[in-house]
Design a protein around this motif. Structure first.
Motif, PDB file in Angstrom:
ATOM      1  N   ALA A   1       0.811  -1.217   0.000  1.00 26.76           N
ATOM      2  CA  ALA A   1       0.000   0.000   0.000  1.00 26.76           C
ATOM      3  C   ALA A   1       0.842   1.263   0.000  1.00 26.76           C
ATOM      4  O   ALA A   1       0.335   2.349  -0.302  1.00 26.76           O
ATOM      5  CB  ALA A   1      -0.934   0.005   1.218  1.00 26.76           C
ATOM      6  N   LEU A   2       2.109   1.137   0.349  1.00 25.14           N
ATOM      7  CA  LEU A   2       2.961   2.325   0.369  1.00 25.14           C
ATOM      8  C   LEU A   2       2.989   3.024  -0.984  1.00 25.14           C
ATOM      9  O   LEU A   2       2.957   4.252  -1.071  1.00 25.14           O
ATOM     10  CB  LEU A   2       4.388   1.942   0.774  1.00 25.14           C
ATOM     11  N   SER A   3       3.050   2.246  -2.048  1.00 18.59           N
ATOM     12  CA  SER A   3       3.187   2.846  -3.379  1.00 18.59           C
ATOM     13  C   SER A   3       1.921   3.555  -3.830  1.00 18.59           C
ATOM     14  O   SER A   3       1.974   4.407  -4.726  1.00 18.59           O
ATOM     15  CB  SER A   3       3.568   1.766  -4.395  1.00 18.59           C
ATOM     16  N   ALA A   4       0.764   3.225  -3.197  1.00 20.61           N
ATOM     17  CA  ALA A   4      -0.490   3.852  -3.622  1.00 20.61           C
ATOM     18  C   ALA A   4      -0.489   5.351  -3.366  1.00 20.61           C
ATOM     19  O   ALA A   4      -1.142   6.110  -4.077  1.00 20.61           O
ATOM     20  CB  ALA A   4      -1.678   3.182  -2.911  1.00 20.61           C
ATOM     21  N   GLY A   5       0.235   5.800  -2.339  1.00 11.82           N
ATOM     22  CA  GLY A   5       0.254   7.223  -2.027  1.00 11.82           C
ATOM     23  C   GLY A   5       1.475   7.954  -2.532  1.00 11.82           C
ATOM     24  O   GLY A   5       1.684   9.121  -2.180  1.00 11.82           O
ATOM     25  N   ALA A   6       2.306   7.281  -3.345  1.00  6.41           N
ATOM     26  CA  ALA A   6       3.526   7.919  -3.836  1.00  6.41           C
ATOM     27  C   ALA A   6       3.199   9.057  -4.791  1.00  6.41           C
ATOM     28  O   ALA A   6       2.217   9.017  -5.538  1.00  6.41           O
ATOM     29  CB  ALA A   6       4.403   6.878  -4.533  1.00  6.41           C
ATOM     30  N   ALA A   7       4.022  10.089  -4.767  1.00  2.48           N
ATOM     31  CA  ALA A   7       3.803  11.257  -5.626  1.00  2.48           C
ATOM     32  C   ALA A   7       4.197  10.940  -7.066  1.00  2.48           C
ATOM     33  O   ALA A   7       5.244  10.335  -7.302  1.00  2.48           O
ATOM     34  CB  ALA A   7       4.626  12.435  -5.107  1.00  2.48           C
ATOM     35  N   PRO A   8       3.381  11.321  -8.029  1.00  2.00           N
ATOM     36  CA  PRO A   8       3.754  11.109  -9.439  1.00  2.00           C
ATOM     37  C   PRO A   8       5.074  11.806  -9.754  1.00  2.00           C
ATOM     38  O   PRO A   8       5.308  12.944  -9.344  1.00  2.00           O
ATOM     39  CB  PRO A   8       2.585  11.748 -10.203  1.00  2.00           C
ATOM     40  N   GLY A   9       5.925  11.127 -10.467  1.00  2.00           N
ATOM     41  CA  GLY A   9       7.206  11.705 -10.852  1.00  2.00           C
ATOM     42  C   GLY A   9       8.279  11.617  -9.795  1.00  2.00           C
ATOM     43  O   GLY A   9       9.409  12.051 -10.030  1.00  2.00           O
ATOM     44  N   PHE A  10       7.939  11.074  -8.611  1.00  2.00           N
ATOM     45  CA  PHE A  10       8.932  10.879  -7.553  1.00  2.00           C
ATOM     46  C   PHE A  10       9.446   9.446  -7.715  1.00  2.00           C
ATOM     47  O   PHE A  10       8.872   8.500  -7.207  1.00  2.00           O
ATOM     48  CB  PHE A  10       8.305  11.075  -6.172  1.00  2.00           C
ATOM     49  N   ASP A  11      10.546   9.295  -8.445  1.00  2.00           N
ATOM     50  CA  ASP A  11      11.006   7.965  -8.851  1.00  2.00           C
ATOM     51  C   ASP A  11      12.095   7.452  -7.913  1.00  2.00           C
ATOM     52  O   ASP A  11      13.124   8.109  -7.709  1.00  2.00           O
ATOM     53  CB  ASP A  11      11.551   8.003 -10.285  1.00  2.00           C
ATOM     54  N   VAL A  12      11.859   6.278  -7.375  1.00  2.00           N
ATOM     55  CA  VAL A  12      12.810   5.609  -6.483  1.00  2.00           C
ATOM     56  C   VAL A  12      13.018   4.193  -7.008  1.00  2.00           C
ATOM     57  O   VAL A  12      12.058   3.481  -7.300  1.00  2.00           O
ATOM     58  CB  VAL A  12      12.294   5.558  -5.032  1.00  2.00           C
ATOM     59  N   THR A  13      14.259   3.810  -7.145  1.00  2.00           N
ATOM     60  CA  THR A  13      14.569   2.428  -7.529  1.00  2.00           C
ATOM     61  C   THR A  13      15.454   1.810  -6.459  1.00  2.00           C
ATOM     62  O   THR A  13      16.340   2.469  -5.909  1.00  2.00           O
ATOM     63  CB  THR A  13      15.283   2.351  -8.886  1.00  2.00           C
ATOM     64  N   ALA A  14      15.197   0.554  -6.160  1.00  2.00           N
ATOM     65  CA  ALA A  14      15.998  -0.195  -5.193  1.00  2.00           C
ATOM     66  C   ALA A  14      16.304  -1.546  -5.813  1.00  2.00           C
ATOM     67  O   ALA A  14      15.387  -2.265  -6.220  1.00  2.00           O
ATOM     68  CB  ALA A  14      15.243  -0.359  -3.876  1.00  2.00           C
ATOM     69  N   THR A  15      17.572  -1.896  -5.875  1.00  2.00           N
ATOM     70  CA  THR A  15      17.997  -3.093  -6.597  1.00  2.00           C
ATOM     71  C   THR A  15      18.896  -3.941  -5.724  1.00  2.00           C
ATOM     72  O   THR A  15      19.919  -3.446  -5.218  1.00  2.00           O
ATOM     73  CB  THR A  15      18.772  -2.707  -7.865  1.00  2.00           C
ATOM     74  N   PRO A  16      18.555  -5.212  -5.517  1.00  2.00           N
ATOM     75  CA  PRO A  16      19.435  -6.074  -4.717  1.00  2.00           C
ATOM     76  C   PRO A  16      20.684  -6.455  -5.494  1.00  2.00           C
ATOM     77  O   PRO A  16      20.641  -6.627  -6.719  1.00  2.00           O
ATOM     78  CB  PRO A  16      18.548  -7.300  -4.439  1.00  2.00           C
ATOM     79  N   ARG A  17      21.788  -6.606  -4.807  1.00  2.00           N
ATOM     80  CA  ARG A  17      23.009  -7.067  -5.459  1.00  2.00           C
ATOM     81  C   ARG A  17      22.846  -8.509  -5.928  1.00  2.00           C
ATOM     82  O   ARG A  17      23.306  -8.880  -6.996  1.00  2.00           O
ATOM     83  CB  ARG A  17      24.194  -6.974  -4.495  1.00  2.00           C
ATOM     84  N   LYS A  18      22.191  -9.334  -5.089  1.00  2.00           N
ATOM     85  CA  LYS A  18      21.915 -10.729  -5.439  1.00  2.00           C
ATOM     86  C   LYS A  18      20.471 -11.032  -5.054  1.00  2.00           C
ATOM     87  O   LYS A  18      20.126 -10.974  -3.877  1.00  2.00           O
ATOM     88  CB  LYS A  18      22.862 -11.689  -4.701  1.00  2.00           C
ATOM     89  N   PRO A  19      19.606 -11.344  -6.023  1.00  2.00           N
ATOM     90  CA  PRO A  19      18.205 -11.623  -5.690  1.00  2.00           C
ATOM     91  C   PRO A  19      18.003 -12.951  -4.980  1.00  2.00           C
ATOM     92  O   PRO A  19      16.973 -13.151  -4.341  1.00  2.00           O
ATOM     93  CB  PRO A  19      17.512 -11.617  -7.060  1.00  2.00           C
ATOM     94  N   GLU A  20      18.975 -13.856  -5.097  1.00  2.00           N
ATOM     95  CA  GLU A  20      18.925 -15.126  -4.371  1.00  2.00           C
ATOM     96  C   GLU A  20      20.240 -15.300  -3.626  1.00  2.00           C
ATOM     97  O   GLU A  20      21.312 -15.103  -4.196  1.00  2.00           O
ATOM     98  CB  GLU A  20      18.699 -16.306  -5.318  1.00  2.00           C
TER      99      GLU A  20
END
Length: 602
Positions: free
Chosen positions: A441-460
Motif C-alpha cells: 500500500a505504500l506505493s499507492a500514495g507515492a507522488a507522481p514523478g517521484f522515482d525511487v529504484t531499489a535493486t538487490p546485489r543478489k536476488p537469491e
C-alpha cells in the motif's frame, strides 16, 4: 537461523509439533546435512531439525537404548563443507586453524555439560569424533520456549509462576558459575519449558560459535540487544565479564515477562540511560511485589559493579528461596496445573503460565512477537569497538497443533424473552491488512514523478554464506526509510536504525546499503524477504505506528499494525509511513517515492 544453538526453535514446539516440524531440512541432504538413514555410531538419523552457521541438529534413533535423541554436529559452514563420502573438511588450508580451534571448543563444551547434573541444565549423554568433525548426543526435549509461552499470555504472567521459572534457571546458572563457566547468551528463546512439567531448561551455550567469531570477526560474543550487558560489547579493564553478566541477561528476561518488552540496549544506555525503573511504576506495583521489581532494576544496572555480583546474591534479592515455596498462596495466585480451563486449551501436557490478575490488565503493554530480534538476517554491527550479531528465529511455517474448545462450566443461564425485531446488520468491516498488504500500500500514495529504484546485489542468496546488499537511487533529495518483511514473518524498519541514523540521499546519487561497517549476512529461515524503500521529502515521525524500539532495528507488531490499518480506511492507508515532520509555521506537503524488491534466501 540457528547459530550454534543447542536446539533450534523448530524443536521447541509443543506436542506433536516437536516431532513434525523442521522445515525443508527434513528431506535430508539439504545444505550439507546428513540424509535420513545415515548411521552415526549406534544412532540412526531420522531428520535434520535445524541448521545454522556453526552446526546442525538432528533427530535420531538410539538403537541401543531404543529412544529418540538429538544429535548436534559441528559444521561451521563458513569454514568447512561436507565431502562426497560424508566427511567434514575445511574449505582450504587457511581455514584449518580456525576450524580446529572451534572444534576443540565444541568438545570442551560437551565435556563441561556432561559434568553438570542439574535438572535445568542441558544434558549431554555422550560425544565423540568421527568423519572429520565432532558430535554430541542430548535428550530430545519437547516444550515451548519462554518466548513462546510469554507471547501466549498478553495480559502478563503471575509473579509466583515467574519466580518458579527463574528459580530453576538461576540455580542452573549458579551451577555453571561454580565451574567458572558463564552462559553469556541468556534470553527468552534460550529457556525451554518442558512439556507437561513446565520445568525450565537452559539452552544454547554456543562455545564454538563464540570462539570462531573471536577468531574471524574480532568480537567477544554474539549478542542479543536488550539482553547483553555493556561489558559484552567490548571488555575493558574496569568492566570484566563474570557472574554479573548472566545476572543482567536474566534480569532482562524478567523485564520482558513483567512488562512485555526488553530494556533499552545497554550500549545505548551507557551514553544516555533511558531505562525507567520498574519499582517506581504504580501500575506494576498492583501486580508484582516491590521487592521483585527492585531486584530486576538492580540486576539491570548498566555498570557491572552496580549489579548483584553472583547468582546467589540475585536470588537473595528476589527472595527466591522463600518466595518459591509460598508462591501458590501469595496474592491469590493459582498454580498452572490447577488453573481453570481456558477457551483455548494449551496443547496436551503443556503447563501454561497463569494470567495476571484481571484488575491489572488495563494499560498492560503488549507482549513481544515470538522470535529473535530480527527474523531474516544476522547482522554484524561495529559498535563500541565490537560487532553485533542478530540471528533469526527458526521455522514457523508448520501449522500449530490442533486445539480443543473447553466448555464454560460457569456460564450464566440465558433468560427466555419475547422475540423482538433484530437490529439491522452492521456493514461488513474490511479485513485488516496483512504486513505484506501494508508494504504494497505504500506505493499507492507515492507522488507522481517521484522515482525511487531499489535493486538487490543478489536476488537469491545462500543462508549463512552470502551477504544481503542493495542500492537505492532517487530522482529527488530526501530521507530514506527501508522496511523489511522478513521470511520469518516479522516486520522491521531496517533503516535508519540505532547504529545508522543518517538517512539522507541526494538526487541522482546511489546509496549502497547496508553500510560497510555493518554488513548483513543471510540468516534464514528459507523464504522470501520483501523490502520497501521510501524516499520522503520530509523526515517522518513513527510515534503513532506502534513501533517497538527494543533493539537495533525497530519492529512493527503485526497484530497492532493490523488494528491501526483497519482504523485508517482508504486505498492508500498505511501506518508504516508514520507522519511527516513539518514546521508549525509552514504547510506540510507529504511527497514521497517508493521502490521495492525481494531477496530469496535458500
Amino acid at each position: 537461523m540457528v547459530t550454534g544453538s543447542a536446539f533450534p526453535a523448530s524443536q521447541t514446539r509443543t506436542g506433536a509439533g516437536a516431532a513434525t516440524t523442521g522445515g525443508g531440512s527434513s528431506s535430508g541432504g539439504d545444505a550439507g546435512t546428513l540424509p535420513p538413514g545415515s548411521l552415526l555410531a549406534e544412532f540412526e538419523i531420522t531428520r535434520a531439525i535445524g541448521q545454522g552457521g556453526f552446526g546442525v541438529v538432528y533427530e535420531a534413533w538410539d538403537h541401543t537404548l531404543e529412544r529418540v535423541v538429538a544429535i548436534k554436529e559441528y559444521l561451521p559452514t563458513s569454514l568447512a563443507t561436507r565431502t562426497g563420502d560424508g566427511t567434514i573438511a575445511p574449505l582450504s588450508a587457511r581455514h584449518r586453524e580456525t576450524f580446529d580451534l572451534g572444534m576443540r571448543s565444541f568438545i570442551n563444551e560437551a565435556r563441561l555439560l556432561a559434568q553438570f547434573d542439574h535438572p535445568s541444565l542441558l544434558k549431554v549423554y555422550r560425544f565423540w569424533q568421527e568423519r572429520g568433525t565432532t558430535y554430541m548426543v542430548m535428550p530430545f526435549y519437547r516444550g515451548d520456549t519462554l518466548r513462546q509461552a510469554l507471547a501466549d499470555i498478553p495480559a502478563g504472567v503471575d509473579e509466583g509462576w515467574l519466580l518458579r521459572v527463574m528459580d530453576g534457571v538461576s540455580q542452573a546458572l549458579a551451577v555453571m558459575h561454580a565451574a567458572n563457566c558463564f552462559h553469556r547468551d541468556i534470553a527468552p528463546d534460550n529457556i525451554l519449558l518442558l512439556e507437561g512439567s513446565g520445568r525450565p531448561v537452559v539452552l544454547d551455550f554456543g562455545a564454538a560459535r563464540r570462539v570462531i567469531s573471536d577468531k574471524t570477526q574480532a568480537i567477544t560474543v554474539i549478542l542479543k540487544p536488550g539482553y547483553a550487558p555493556v561489558e559484552q560489547y567490548a571488555e575493558m579493564p574496569d568492566m570484566k565479564q563474570g557472574p554479573w553478566t548472566d545476572v543482567y541477561a536474566l534480569a532482562a528476561v524478567m523485564h520482558v515477562a513483567i512488562c512485555g518488552r526488553s530494556p533499552p540496549p545497554s550500549v545505548a544506555r551507557i551514553l544516555s540511560d533511558s531505562y525507567v525503573p520498574l519499582a517506581g511504576n504504580a501500575q506494576l506495583l498492583q501486580r508484582y511485589s516491590r521487592g521483585l521489581l527492585a531486584a530486576v532494576d538492580a540486576g539491570l544496572a548498566v555498570r557491572p559493579e552496580g549489579r548483584p555480583q553472583s547468582m546467589a546474591e540475585f536470588r537473595q534479592q528476589l527472595g527466591l528461596d522463600e518466595a518459591v515455596a509460598a508462591a501458590p498462596a501469595a496474592r491469590g495466585a493459582a498454580d498452572a496445573s490447577a488453573a481453570p480451563a481456558a477457551a483455548r486449551l494449551p496443547a496436551a501436557g503443556r503447563t501454561q503460565p497463569p494470567r495476571a490478575s484481571p484488575a491489572a490488565a488495563p494499560g498492560t503493554p503488549g507482549r513481544s512477537l515470538r522470535g529473535p530480534v530480527i527474523g531474516s538476517v544476522a547482522v554484524l554491527a561495529i559498535a563500541a569497538g565490537a560487532a553485533l550479531w542478530w540471528t533469526s528465529r527458526g521455522d514457523r511455517s508448520a501449522p500449530p497443533p490442533a486445539v480443543a474448545q473447553a466448555p464454560v462450566a460457569d456460564a450464566p443461564a440465558v433468560a427466555l424473552v419475547a422475540p423482538v425485531a433484530a437490529p439491522p446488520a452492521p456493514p461488513p468491516r474490511a479485513a485488516p491488512k496483512t504486513p505484506l498488504d501494508s508494504l504494497q500500500a505504500l506505493s499507492a500514495g507515492a507522488a507522481p514523478g517521484f522515482d525511487v529504484t531499489a535493486t538487490p546485489r543478489k536476488p537469491e542468496v545462500a543462508i549463512g554464506k552470502d551477504k544481503l546488499a542493495f542500492d537505492v537511487r532517487s530522482n529527488r533529495d530526501g530521507y530514506v526509510y527501508v522496511f523489511l518483511l522478513a521470511s520469518g514473518g516479522e516486520l522491521f524498519q531496517l533503516f535508519p536504525n540505532l547504529l545508522d541514523r543518517h538517512n539522507r540521499i541526494t538526487a541522482g546519487s546511489t546509496l549502497a546499503l547496508p553500510r560497510a561497517s555493518w554488513p548483513m549476512e543471510a540468516g534464514g529461515p528459507p523464504g522470501t524477504n520483501h523490502f520497501a524503500v521510501v524516499v520522503s521529502e520530509r523526515e517522518r515521525d513513527f510515534s503513532d505506528a506502534g513501533m517497538k524500539n527494543e533493539g537495533v532495528f525497530p519492529q512493527f507488531p503485526a497484530a497492532g499494525l493490523a488494528s491501526l490499518e483497519a482504523a485508517n480506511p482508504g486505498p492508500a492507508a498505511t501506518v508504516l509511513l508514520g507522519r511527516p515532520v513539518c514546521p508549525q509555521s509552514a504547510g506540510c506537503a507529504d511527497a514521497y517515492g517508493v521502490g521495492s524488491f525481494k531477496i530469496v534466501e535458500k
